[in-house]
Write a protein that holds these residues in place. Structure first.
Motif, PDB file in Angstrom:
ATOM      1  N   VAL A 171       0.865  -1.178   0.000  1.00  0.00           N
ATOM      2  CA  VAL A 171       0.000   0.000   0.000  1.00  0.00           C
ATOM      3  C   VAL A 171       0.903   1.229   0.000  1.00  0.00           C
ATOM      4  CG1 VAL A 171      -1.654   1.337   1.378  1.00  0.00           C
ATOM      5  CG2 VAL A 171      -1.927  -1.150   1.155  1.00  0.00           C
TER       6      VAL A 171
ATOM      7  N   SER B 164      -7.078   6.615   2.602  1.00  0.00           N
ATOM      8  CA  SER B 164      -7.349   5.511   1.674  1.00  0.00           C
ATOM      9  C   SER B 164      -6.406   4.341   1.942  1.00  0.00           C
ATOM     10  CB  SER B 164      -7.254   5.971   0.218  1.00  0.00           C
ATOM     11  OG  SER B 164      -5.919   6.235  -0.146  1.00  0.00           O
ATOM     12  N   GLY B 165      -5.147   4.637   2.177  1.00  0.00           N
ATOM     13  CA  GLY B 165      -4.168   3.583   2.433  1.00  0.00           C
ATOM     14  C   GLY B 165      -4.467   2.828   3.718  1.00  0.00           C
TER      15      GLY B 165
ATOM     16  N   CYS C 256      -7.552   0.588   3.193  1.00  0.00           N
ATOM     17  CA  CYS C 256      -7.237  -0.550   2.332  1.00  0.00           C
ATOM     18  C   CYS C 256      -6.387  -1.576   3.095  1.00  0.00           C
ATOM     19  CB  CYS C 256      -6.502  -0.037   1.093  1.00  0.00           C
ATOM     20  SG  CYS C 256      -6.169  -1.305  -0.129  1.00  0.00           S
TER      21      CYS C 256
ATOM     22  N   PHE D  37      -1.647  -1.033  -3.986  1.00  0.00           N
ATOM     23  CA  PHE D  37      -2.674   0.007  -3.930  1.00  0.00           C
ATOM     24  C   PHE D  37      -1.974   1.355  -3.820  1.00  0.00           C
ATOM     25  CE2 PHE D  37      -5.241   2.999  -1.417  1.00  0.00           C
ATOM     26  CZ  PHE D  37      -6.329   3.119  -2.287  1.00  0.00           C
TER      27      PHE D  37
ATOM     28  N   GLY E 138      -2.310   5.057  -2.884  1.00  0.00           N
ATOM     29  CA  GLY E 138      -3.130   6.057  -2.183  1.00  0.00           C
ATOM     30  C   GLY E 138      -2.217   7.201  -1.795  1.00  0.00           C
TER      31      GLY E 138
ATOM     32  N   GLY F 233     -10.445   3.221  -0.612  1.00  0.00           N
ATOM     33  CA  GLY F 233      -9.483   2.246  -0.098  1.00  0.00           C
ATOM     34  C   GLY F 233     -10.149   0.919   0.220  1.00  0.00           C
TER      35      GLY F 233
END
Lengths: 465, 279
Positions: A145, A151-152, A155, A232, A234, A448
């Protein structure tokens, strides 16, 4: 019987006279008694319009009903089903444009104080200091991530609960992203953010600070030699925008990001900090969003007389209503319908004034808001010794410039599929401000969570193919 | 936390440290920088990558003691740890395709100029180095420069090192003698770079200046490091630190770099007093 009081219960707050001298939290939170009375205002509608107004569909009437029953932990678990950061969202969500906007009680009077109740439930849960969650059994799949903002964190949390080995890479020396460098302590205490990060770590999430993806490591390296099956992104909003008017590089002109980073992340206003900050006496903040309010209120707490300069009217201010009210209570002056045209400097290169034009509202523009139009001959100078530009940001170029095949919008945002965050690169997902441009904590958190679900499907499909 | 492996004073106010930082060492290129914090409540300061060893996983930094943070950093020794150390940041200096280059360094800026000169030399480029210092006591990296330069001009303000005069005097002589450079790369005090650029503009030689403005995050977030280049706002941390020297508004950069002068001096004094008390 529901409580038919037309008014939302007021939030107990620190007195404005007192709070402009400290960085302690302004809103003090409901007591149990107030919370139960406020919860009783909810009609528990069958249609639940409030839920449809929530970007992550918190089970609002359900958690509120549990408050009326006195089951606060049950209420917390109900919220936690869809919201990874309840104590944060209860404080920083623009509820008046989301859940509370749709509340049936709001048609004739004030809506139920959903955000305040969410915060109360989350704070009650957190105050119990429950045992850290046990790390779930690992499923043997690794996910990276990028960025430890809302968002991170969302997630990473969801993936860790599903058994993934998650590593969060943070460019700064401290995790939390905008929750620590941007939003001030008096609106979101850093201890709350730290608690969320501690919880993630207890779930087995590794947090690597001081790693800049796009420089220290690339997305390709993460997916290659480091063996992450999915990434991901973010990474958040990026470089501050300026107005491109004369004088913006004078000494004493800050971007809101710089000003807030000095105050929040680097604790420049606190004794013992090595990071300096200029204490302006007269500070202008240009812009009308939450970031502008945060900057204005920080400057006030550093002892300045603060003027917010905004080219439209109070109705169009994008900031949360509560932040605007708090700012006004704190003695911050709002010059509406005012647009800067130049920043004037003294012979040493320091700001001495900001030159503005008065505006009036004309025809609606593409955004549906009435366009501000300059009033000829209305030029005037406001004496200032600092100017803070809070005009939004443009995306950070580091990841898009170093990741082949990652498609971006013309303005630089990463292109990601709605609902999943899937990008043009297989196994790479993105969400939050890096995709949307500057938006809200809850939208980023929602993105996320959606990406976490999509990453889970992607990896499981691949494993069983 | 990154361990300091070696510490060498280069002159009374300039120190070299070799730091264990494998991730940074793997990627670092000449022209890039790192950001460090000395301690828990420390400020973030950018420092140039002066050298790196990919195999040993080490990065060399060279810094001048100017403010509180560099004073505190200078009190650390081999075996001590730097609290935070992040990089490499910024874009590497572009060296591809250059056949003949003049590298002009001033003072502690030579710490950046040297790795650039070294890389150009390794790529087979003809390197003419011009370095300037206030006086002999402040000279750094003399042998290193000599080893990678096809021509090497030493200048000092008082004549105690090499020739008395400014780097622009030496560069002008080279240009007037008909040396044809693909590019001049200059790194040093803003005032020096301003005049180097003025000179090379006269001769129509493309010039790259490495800028070192005040930074906080260094990753493209705060906007503190903005400069005006060709009439546009550019950010040294992600767009630079190298820019076309003929387009940079040096006067503005000089004004901005003085924003925290008073804080800086006081912070250094405070740091010195602190260490005095400890002793």
């Amino acid at each position: 019987m529901p409580n038919m009081d037309p008014q939302k219960h007021a939030m107990p707050t620190q007195d404005a006279e007192q709070r402009i001298h400290n960085f302690d939290e302004v809103a003090q939170g409901y007591t149990l008694e107030i919370a139960r009375e406020e919860a009783a205002r909810c009609l528990n509608c069958k249609t639940k319009p409030c839920v449809s107004g929530c970007p992550v569909q918190v089970h609002i009437p359900d958690f509120i009903r549990l408050i009326t029953l006195g089951d606060l932990e049950g209420a917390y678990q109900e919220i936690a089903k869809t919201n990874a950061l309840p104590a944060v969202c209860g404080r920083v969500c623009p509820q008046e444009n989301q859940c509370e906007k749709h509340c049936v009680r709001g048609i004739k009077a004030e809506p139920v104080g959903i955000g305040r109740l969410e915060r109360f439930v989350a704070d009650t849960h957190n105050a119990q200091g429950d045992a850290a969650p046990a790390a779930p059994e690992k499923n043997g799949h690794k996910v990276a991530v990028v960025g430890s903002g809302p968002s991170g964190l969302a997630c990473a949390g969801d993936l860790a609960r599903l058994g993934y080995e998650v590593t969060v890479f943070e460019a700064l020396h401290r995790a939390g992203g905008v929750l620590v460098y941007g939003i001030p302590e008096f609106r979101l205490p850093k201890a709350i953010v730290q608690r969320e990060i501690d919880t993630l770590q207890a779930l087995g999430v590794k947090v690597e600070t001081n790693v800049v993806i796009g420089r220290t490591l690339t997305v390709d390296e993460l997916m290659g030699e480091y063996g992450f099956e999915a990434v991901f992104i973010g990474s958040g909003a990026g470089l501050p925008k300026f107005m491109n008017i004369p004088g913006e590089t004078l000494k004493g002109v800050y971007s809101a990001n710089e000003f807030l980073t000095r105050v929040n992340l680097m604790r420049a206003a606190q004794p013992g900090s090595d990071t300096p900050i200029q204490h302006g006496r007269n500070v202008a903040v240009v812009g009308g969003g939450n970031v502008a309010m945060d900057a204005a209120r920080c400057a006030r707490r550093l002892g300045a007389e603060v003027t917010v300069v905004y080219r439209r009217t109070r109705e169009e201010l994008p900031a949360r209503a509560e932040e605007v009210e708090h700012a006004m209570e704190e003695g911050i002056v709002f010059n509406f319908l005012t647009n800067p045209t130049e920043i004037l400097g003294d012979d040493q290169g320091w700001v001495r004034a900001i030159r503005c034009l008065s505006m009036e509202l004309g025809e609606p523009d593409a955004s549906g808001r009435r366009r501000p139009v300059e009033i000829p001959g209305s030029e005037h100078d406001l004496p200032m010794d600092a100017v803070i530009m809070a005009l939004g940001t443009s995306p950070n170029p580091l990841i898009r410039d170093t990741t082949d095949g990652l498609e971006t919008q013309r303005w630089g945002g990463i292109i990601a599929e709605d609902g999943t965050g899937k990008t043009s690169r297989e196994g790479v997902y993105a969400g939050g401000d890096a995709v949307t441009g500057a938006a809200t904590v809850i939208l980023a958190m929602g993105a996320g969570k959606q990406a976490a679900a999509a990453i889970h499907r992607y990896i499981q499909d691949k494993a069983h193919a | 936390m990154n361990k300091i492996l070696e510490k060498t004073p280069l002159n009374p106010t300039v120190t070299r440290m070799v730091v264990d930082a494998p991730l940074v060492a793997r990627k670092a290129e000449p022209g890039q920088f790192i950001i460090l914090r000395v301690g828990e409540d420390g400020e973030r300061i950018p420092l140039t990558v002066a050298d790196y060893d990919r195999e040993k996983g080490t990065v060399t930094i060279i810094f001048q003691i100017v403010g509180g943070t560099t004073e505190k950093l200078n009190h650390l020794n081999a075996g001590d740890f730097i609290h935070d150390f992040v990089g490499p940041l910024g874009r590497p200096t572009e060296t591809e395709g250059l056949k003949k280059v003049a590298v002009v360094g001033g003072g502690v800026g030579c710490a950046i100029a040297y790795p650039v000169a070294k890389k150009l030399h390794e790529l087979g480029c003809e390197v003419h180095s011009v370095v300037g210092f206030r006086s002999k006591e402040l000279v750094i990296l003399e042998e290193e420069f000599a080893a990678v330069s096809d021509k090497f001009c030493r200048m000092s303000d008082d004549g105690s090192f090499g020739e008395k005069g400014l780097v622009t005097d030496a560069l002008r002589r080279l240009l007037e003698a008909g040396e044809q450079y693909d590019e001049v790369i200059t790194i040093g005090p803003l005032i020096m770079m301003k005049f180097v650029c003025k000179l090379t503009k006269e001769f129509g030689v493309r010039t790259i200046a490495s800028m070192n403005p005040i930074m906080i995050d260094g990753t493209g977030m705060c906007g503190c490091c903005r400069l005006t280049v060709g009439g546009k706002v550019r950010f040294a941390c992600v767009d630079g630190p190298d820019f076309d020297g003929h387009q940079i508004d040096f006067d503005e950069a000089m004004a901005r770099s003085s924003s925290y002068k008073e804080f800086e001096l006081k912070a250094r004094e405070d740091a010195c007093n602190l260490f005095r008390e400890v002793r």
